[in-house]
Design a protein around this motif. Structure first.
Motif, short mmCIF file in Angstrom:
data_model
loop_
_atom_site.label_atom_id
_atom_site.label_comp_id
_atom_site.label_asym_id
_atom_site.label_seq_id
_atom_site.Cartn_x
_atom_site.Cartn_y
_atom_site.Cartn_z
N HIS A 149 52.96 51.11 -43.11
CA HIS A 149 52.68 50.54 -41.54
C HIS A 149 51.08 50.15 -41.53
O HIS A 149 50.87 49.19 -40.87
N THR A 150 50.27 51.02 -41.84
CA THR A 150 48.69 50.51 -42.05
C THR A 150 48.55 49.39 -42.87
O THR A 150 47.63 48.14 -42.27
N LEU A 151 48.94 49.21 -44.00
CA LEU A 151 48.92 48.02 -44.93
C LEU A 151 49.79 46.76 -44.01
O LEU A 151 48.82 45.79 -44.10
N PHE A 152 50.79 47.09 -43.56
CA PHE A 152 51.19 45.89 -42.65
C PHE A 152 50.36 45.32 -41.64
O PHE A 152 50.07 44.24 -41.38
N ASP A 153 49.81 46.33 -40.77
CA ASP A 153 48.77 45.97 -39.73
C ASP A 153 47.48 45.13 -40.37
O ASP A 153 46.79 44.30 -39.85
N GLN A 154 47.12 45.38 -41.57
CA GLN A 154 46.15 44.73 -42.33
C GLN A 154 46.45 43.35 -42.71
O GLN A 154 45.46 42.53 -42.53
N ILE A 155 47.57 43.12 -43.19
CA ILE A 155 47.96 41.72 -43.67
C ILE A 155 48.72 40.93 -42.45
O ILE A 155 48.92 39.85 -42.69
N GLY A 156 48.66 41.59 -41.16
CA GLY A 156 49.46 40.94 -40.07
C GLY A 156 50.97 40.85 -40.04
O GLY A 156 51.43 39.99 -39.52
N ILE A 157 51.69 41.68 -40.49
CA ILE A 157 53.02 41.94 -40.23
C ILE A 157 53.24 43.06 -39.14
O ILE A 157 52.70 44.04 -38.84
N THR A 158 54.01 42.64 -38.11
CA THR A 158 54.12 43.36 -36.81
C THR A 158 55.86 43.53 -36.89
O THR A 158 56.51 42.79 -37.52
N ARG A 159 56.12 44.44 -36.17
CA ARG A 159 57.58 44.71 -36.05
C ARG A 159 58.15 44.12 -34.88
O ARG A 159 57.49 43.68 -33.86
N VAL A 160 59.52 43.51 -35.21
CA VAL A 160 60.08 42.61 -34.03
C VAL A 160 60.38 43.63 -32.66
O VAL A 160 60.99 44.61 -32.95
N ALA A 161 60.06 43.21 -31.69
CA ALA A 161 60.48 43.90 -30.25
C ALA A 161 62.06 43.49 -30.14
O ALA A 161 62.25 42.20 -30.11
N SER A 162 62.69 44.52 -29.64
CA SER A 162 63.98 44.28 -29.66
C SER A 162 64.89 44.90 -28.36
O SER A 162 65.35 43.92 -27.41
N VAL A 163 65.14 46.12 -28.36
CA VAL A 163 65.81 46.52 -27.20
C VAL A 163 65.19 46.38 -25.91
O VAL A 163 63.92 46.29 -25.85
N GLY A 164 65.95 45.73 -24.83
CA GLY A 164 65.44 45.22 -23.58
C GLY A 164 65.04 43.84 -23.47
O GLY A 164 64.72 43.27 -22.47
N GLU A 165 64.77 43.10 -24.60
CA GLU A 165 64.35 41.87 -25.06
C GLU A 165 65.67 40.81 -24.94
O GLU A 165 66.73 41.35 -25.08
N HIS A 166 65.38 39.74 -24.50
CA HIS A 166 66.56 38.72 -24.65
C HIS A 166 66.85 38.21 -25.97
O HIS A 166 65.87 38.29 -26.73
#
Length: 226
Positions: A149-166
């Motif tokens: 996850h630290t590597l993902f943050d460095q290259i601009g990868i984020t997690r998709v927000a899901s629960v509660g979203e349309h």
């Protein structure tokens, strides 16, 4: 011997008085004659106004021609400069596209590793091993996950927000439905598989459960509105 002498009365005056001969020579300056003007550059020619205007028009035309050529060269230089910048941007965009494609390929492999970690965690929790062993295993999995996850943050990868979203078809993939009268339609109630974004585009859509209100509840809502 007597030499004949015929004096010029304008330049020489001769007189004889009391045995003295006086000769007066008058000094006269010859008039300065202007040197004849030549056409070989030794004189300044007096030009007419028509000739001056003609030369001026010729110089003006030549200046206009040079100015037009200068403008044409500047336009060509501007076109070449724009083409160069466009080519440079296109080349940089192609390099960035290739780099992004490689990042996506590697990241997808890491996402699948994270899925394996999640399944391993669930397996450890459901196993009958001792608390000490399960705790050590969970700590090891969490440590590796944190690094990813630290590597993902460095290259601009984020997690998709899901629960509660349309539901967003660009980021979510509906794999099931729930029926809760208290929740609006198309609202995500559960996340089966997490999704990830790379530069605001779906690296992998999240697999989710979407709510659909029961038919009876929709009728009741209409009655309440009336």
């Amino acid at each position: 011997q007597v030499m004949p002498f015929d004096p010029d009365p304008e330049n020489i005056a001769v007189s004889y008085s009391q045995g003295v001969l006086e000769v007066e020579i008058r000094r006269t300056e010859a008039p300065v004659k202007a040197a004849p003007l030549k056409d070989d550059g030794d004189r300044v020619k007096i030009r007419t106004m028509e000739e001056v205007e003609k030369d001026l028009m010729s110089l003006t035309k030549e200046l206009t021609k040079v100015s037009e050529e200068k403008t044409l060269l500047e336009d060509r230089a501007g076109i070449l400069q724009r083409d160069f910048h466009n080519l440079k941007r296109r080349h940089e965009k192609e390099k960035e596209s290739i780099a992004d494609r490689k990042i996506r390929e590697i990241s997808m492999g890491l996402v699948e590793v994270l899925d394996d970690f999640e399944r391993a965690r669930m397996s450890v929790e459901s196993s009958g091993c001792s608390k000490e062993i399960s705790t050590n295993l969970m700590k090891g999995l969490e440590m590796v996950e944190k690094r990813v996850h630290t590597l993902f943050d460095q290259i601009g990868i984020t997690r998709v927000a899901s629960v509660g979203e349309h539901l967003d078809p660009n980021r979510h993939e509906a794999v099931g439905q729930s029926q809760d009268p208290e929740i609006d339609d198309d609202v995500i109630t559960q996340e089966q598989v997490c999704g990830y974004l790379f530069k605001e585009e779906a690296l992998r859509p999240a697999q989710v459960i979407v709510n659909r209100k029961p038919t009876g509840s929709a009728k009741d809502d209409k009655k309440k509105k009336r």
